[in-house]
Design a protein around this motif. Structure first.
Motif, PDB file in Angstrom:
ATOM      1  N   ASP A   2       0.808  -0.944   0.095  1.00  0.00           N
ATOM      2  CA  ASP A   2      -0.064   0.072   0.068  1.00  0.00           C
ATOM      3  C   ASP A   2       0.900   1.177   0.007  1.00  0.00           C
ATOM      4  N   PHE A   3       2.080   1.198   0.294  1.00  0.00           N
ATOM      5  CA  PHE A   3       3.009   2.434   0.482  1.00  0.00           C
ATOM      6  C   PHE A   3       3.584   2.473  -0.861  1.00  0.00           C
ATOM      7  N   VAL A   4       3.272   2.014  -1.926  1.00  0.00           N
ATOM      8  CA  VAL A   4       3.838   2.207  -3.201  1.00  0.00           C
ATOM      9  C   VAL A   4       2.596   2.617  -4.000  1.00  0.00           C
ATOM     10  N   ARG A   5       2.354   3.895  -4.265  1.00  0.00           N
ATOM     11  CA  ARG A   5       0.915   4.230  -4.694  1.00  0.00           C
ATOM     12  C   ARG A   5       1.309   5.216  -6.080  1.00  0.00           C
ATOM     13  N   PRO A   6       0.411   4.961  -7.157  1.00  0.00           N
ATOM     14  CA  PRO A   6       0.429   5.817  -8.136  1.00  0.00           C
ATOM     15  C   PRO A   6      -0.050   7.033  -8.060  1.00  0.00           C
ATOM     16  N   LEU A   7       0.645   8.139  -8.334  1.00  0.00           N
ATOM     17  CA  LEU A   7       0.211   9.434  -7.961  1.00  0.00           C
ATOM     18  C   LEU A   7       0.343  10.153  -9.424  1.00  0.00           C
ATOM     19  N   ALA A   8      -0.700  11.062  -9.745  1.00  0.00           N
ATOM     20  CA  ALA A   8      -0.637  11.785 -10.841  1.00  0.00           C
ATOM     21  C   ALA A   8       0.097  12.853 -10.861  1.00  0.00           C
ATOM     22  N   GLN A   9       1.094  12.911 -12.123  1.00  0.00           N
ATOM     23  CA  GLN A   9       1.863  14.123 -12.410  1.00  0.00           C
ATOM     24  C   GLN A   9       1.820  14.701 -13.627  1.00  0.00           C
ATOM     25  N   PHE A  10       2.616  15.586 -14.246  1.00  0.00           N
ATOM     26  CA  PHE A  10       2.359  16.300 -15.534  1.00  0.00           C
ATOM     27  C   PHE A  10       3.490  16.834 -15.787  1.00  0.00           C
ATOM     28  N   VAL A  11       4.076  16.766 -17.040  1.00  0.00           N
ATOM     29  CA  VAL A  11       5.260  17.596 -17.575  1.00  0.00           C
ATOM     30  C   VAL A  11       4.763  18.611 -18.852  1.00  0.00           C
ATOM     31  N   THR A  12       5.285  19.642 -18.818  1.00  0.00           N
ATOM     32  CA  THR A  12       5.070  20.352 -20.208  1.00  0.00           C
ATOM     33  C   THR A  12       6.193  20.782 -20.819  1.00  0.00           C
ATOM     34  N   TYR A  13       5.858  21.160 -22.112  1.00  0.00           N
ATOM     35  CA  TYR A  13       7.127  21.466 -23.383  1.00  0.00           C
ATOM     36  C   TYR A  13       6.668  23.023 -23.850  1.00  0.00           C
ATOM     37  N   TYR A  14       7.928  23.503 -23.974  1.00  0.00           N
ATOM     38  CA  TYR A  14       7.953  24.832 -24.642  1.00  0.00           C
ATOM     39  C   TYR A  14       8.759  24.685 -25.763  1.00  0.00           C
ATOM     40  N   ARG A  15       8.377  25.301 -26.866  1.00  0.00           N
ATOM     41  CA  ARG A  15       9.165  25.346 -28.174  1.00  0.00           C
ATOM     42  C   ARG A  15       9.344  26.758 -28.563  1.00  0.00           C
ATOM     43  N   PRO A  16      10.840  26.991 -28.533  1.00  0.00           N
ATOM     44  CA  PRO A  16      11.057  28.443 -29.006  1.00  0.00           C
ATOM     45  C   PRO A  16      10.602  28.694 -30.592  1.00  0.00           C
ATOM     46  N   PRO A  17      10.289  29.646 -30.905  1.00  0.00           N
ATOM     47  CA  PRO A  17       9.857  29.957 -32.210  1.00  0.00           C
ATOM     48  C   PRO A  17      10.830  29.775 -33.389  1.00  0.00           C
ATOM     49  N   ASP A  18      12.139  30.326 -32.863  1.00  0.00           N
ATOM     50  CA  ASP A  18      12.944  30.273 -34.248  1.00  0.00           C
ATOM     51  C   ASP A  18      14.591  29.927 -33.553  1.00  0.00           C
ATOM     52  N   ASP A  19      15.387  29.838 -34.354  1.00  0.00           N
ATOM     53  CA  ASP A  19      16.694  29.293 -33.964  1.00  0.00           C
ATOM     54  C   ASP A  19      17.304  30.307 -33.165  1.00  0.00           C
ATOM     55  N   ALA A  20      17.213  31.501 -33.456  1.00  0.00           N
ATOM     56  CA  ALA A  20      17.804  32.554 -32.502  1.00  0.00           C
ATOM     57  C   ALA A  20      17.557  32.423 -31.066  1.00  0.00           C
ATOM     58  N   GLU A  21      16.160  32.224 -30.848  1.00  0.00           N
ATOM     59  CA  GLU A  21      15.743  31.842 -29.479  1.00  0.00           C
ATOM     60  C   GLU A  21      16.095  30.765 -28.835  1.00  0.00           C
ATOM     61  N   ALA A  22      16.118  29.698 -29.623  1.00  0.00           N
ATOM     62  CA  ALA A  22      16.735  28.339 -29.228  1.00  0.00           C
ATOM     63  C   ALA A  22      17.942  28.481 -28.817  1.00  0.00           C
ATOM     64  N   LEU A  23      18.857  29.098 -29.351  1.00  0.00           N
ATOM     65  CA  LEU A  23      20.256  29.052 -29.109  1.00  0.00           C
ATOM     66  C   LEU A  23      20.492  29.450 -27.486  1.00  0.00           C
ATOM     67  N   ALA A  24      19.755  30.246 -27.157  1.00  0.00           N
ATOM     68  CA  ALA A  24      19.705  30.686 -25.499  1.00  0.00           C
ATOM     69  C   ALA A  24      19.490  29.374 -24.470  1.00  0.00           C
ATOM     70  N   PHE A  25      19.008  28.376 -25.036  1.00  0.00           N
ATOM     71  CA  PHE A  25      18.421  27.299 -24.331  1.00  0.00           C
ATOM     72  C   PHE A  25      19.289  25.805 -24.463  1.00  0.00           C
ATOM     73  N   ARG A  26      20.307  26.120 -25.323  1.00  0.00           N
ATOM     74  CA  ARG A  26      20.960  24.693 -25.603  1.00  0.00           C
ATOM     75  C   ARG A  26      22.385  25.051 -24.616  1.00  0.00           C
ATOM     76  N   PRO A  27      22.920  23.586 -24.233  1.00  0.00           N
ATOM     77  CA  PRO A  27      24.039  23.787 -23.524  1.00  0.00           C
ATOM     78  C   PRO A  27      25.309  24.180 -24.522  1.00  0.00           C
ATOM     79  N   PRO A  28      26.053  24.894 -23.882  1.00  0.00           N
ATOM     80  CA  PRO A  28      26.214  25.436 -22.323  1.00  0.00           C
ATOM     81  C   PRO A  28      25.732  26.833 -21.928  1.00  0.00           C
TER      82      PRO A  28
END
Length: 383
Positions: A217-243
């Motif tokens: 009983d102490f191993v319980r399924p609990l609901a979660q969520f994850v969300t995703y955001y897509r930068p609109p262009d390559d210039a915006e995306a560059l700021a979120f790539r490593p490093p």
């Protein structure tokens, strides 16, 4: 030994790989071909972090072991560096950085044990990572080790390696139950077949409590969520790539949020919280309230991510234990039935290490980590 494993997520497949490499006969059952679409192991990315607050002495060495194993899996499968594990560093934003605070405890343990972790004033962090507001942040820690695992790829690679080592993966095959009789462990499939093994390890994630003979009983399924955001262009995306960007953990007081750099064209933003009880067989819906909560968080705390970039989301589950620790132990009252589960939302990064522990458990009959026993004291919460 002839060993059966129920569940072809990262725990089950890592256990199968360890056992098969040791020369044991291994058969893995899963209701879907791995990676299963609705399994906890399925996602674009999973954080690999060493920061574990007061339980860092338990978990950080296991994270180091898993990090090495993911890199070895890349090499062994002929994949390029970073194909499975991207080491981009981990940033934690702490409201309180003082004795007793999780970030403080993580930092002190990791420094003492030689990890490359630093503590920064918010101004320094802002100069390096200007994506955040740093609202109410007292201090920031930066760990150049750590990053994220490409989850679905890692599951496929582990499955391929297990097959090459001799393991048989039977999927799709829905398991109805596991039990034991004198001298054997048995698995019954919904199609009617009953198969016998010397030992059986249940690594069924959110379905664990349904499949073992004694309800957990102490191993319980609990609901979660994850969300995703897509930068609109390559210039915006560059700021979120490593490093330029890293894995991040942001304690907002009311909830903890975390996220990943750009991968597969999107940024992952998710909330780590208790969650409501859930049926693992039910559809994984993400509510409008959850979507609004995510947009509100990025607007207030990570304004570099445009709320209007919201692109996708996914309902998922934690297989949550009372204290957030895993269970890797013999099933109570049984001689040949074992379990490895209770990932509690932080298990994926540790998959290879849990696989090694579960393989040791099955072959010796002894639980290798006291904190992961069924009878361990379960109070408090893993950070």
């Amino acid at each position: 030994m002839n060993v059966g494993i129920v569940g072809a997520g990262i725990f089950g497949l890592s256990t199968a790989l360890e056992l098969a490499r040791a020369g044991h006969r291994v058969t893995v059952f899963d209701r879907q071909v791995p990676p299963a679409e609705d399994a906890a192991s399925t996602d674009r990315t999973k954080a690999l972090r060493f920061e574990y607050g007061g339980v860092s002495p338990l978990y950080a060495p296991l994270v180091a072991e898993a990090r090495t194993a993911y890199r070895a899996l890349e090499t062994g499968r002929g994949l390029g560096p970073g194909a499975l594990y991207e080491e981009c560093g981990v940033l934690t934003l702490a409201r309180r950085f003082e004795e007793g605070a999780p970030e403080w405890m993580s930092f002190n343990y990791l420094v003492e044990h030689g990890y490359p972790v630093e503590v920064w004033e918010p101004a320094r962090a802002r100069a390096r990572f200007g994506h955040f507001t740093y609202e109410d942040v007292q201090a920031v820690t930066w760990n150049a080790q750590g990053g994220y695992v490409r989850a679905a790829r890692a599951v496929r690679a582990t499955a391929d390696a297990a097959r090459e080592a001799g393991a048989l993966i039977v999927a799709p095959a829905r398991v109805a139950s596991v039990d034991e009789r004198p001298g054997v462990a048995r698995v019954r499939l919904e199609a009617g077949a009953v198969l016998e093994f010397d030992a059986m390890c249940v690594c069924a994630g959110a379905w664990l409590s349904r499949l073992v003979p004694e309800p957990l009983d102490f191993v319980r399924p609990l609901a979660q969520f994850v969300t995703y955001y897509r930068p609109p262009d390559d210039a915006e995306a560059l700021a979120f790539r490593p490093p330029a960007f890293a894995v991040w953990l942001y304690d907002r007081g009311d909830a903890s949020w975390y996220g990943m750099p750009l991968d597969d064209g999107v940024l992952k933003v998710a909330r780590h919280h208790g969650g409501a009880p859930a049926d693992p067989d039910a559809p994984r819906a993400v509510t409008d309230d959850a979507r609004a909560m995510s947009r509100d968080f990025v607007t207030r705390s990570v304004p570099a991510i445009g709320a209007e970039w919201y692109a996708d989301d996914r309902g998922c589950l934690y297989a949550m234990t009372d204290d957030g620790n895993f269970v890797v132990d013999r099933i109570p009252g049984r001689g040949r039935l074992f379990a490895a589960g209770g990932g509690s939302g932080h298990g994926f990064k540790l998959g290879p290490a849990v696989g090694r522990l579960a393989a040791e458990l099955v072959t010796t009959g002894r639980a290798p980590v006291a904190a992961f026993r069924f009878d361990a004291v379960r109070d408090g919460r893993v950070t």
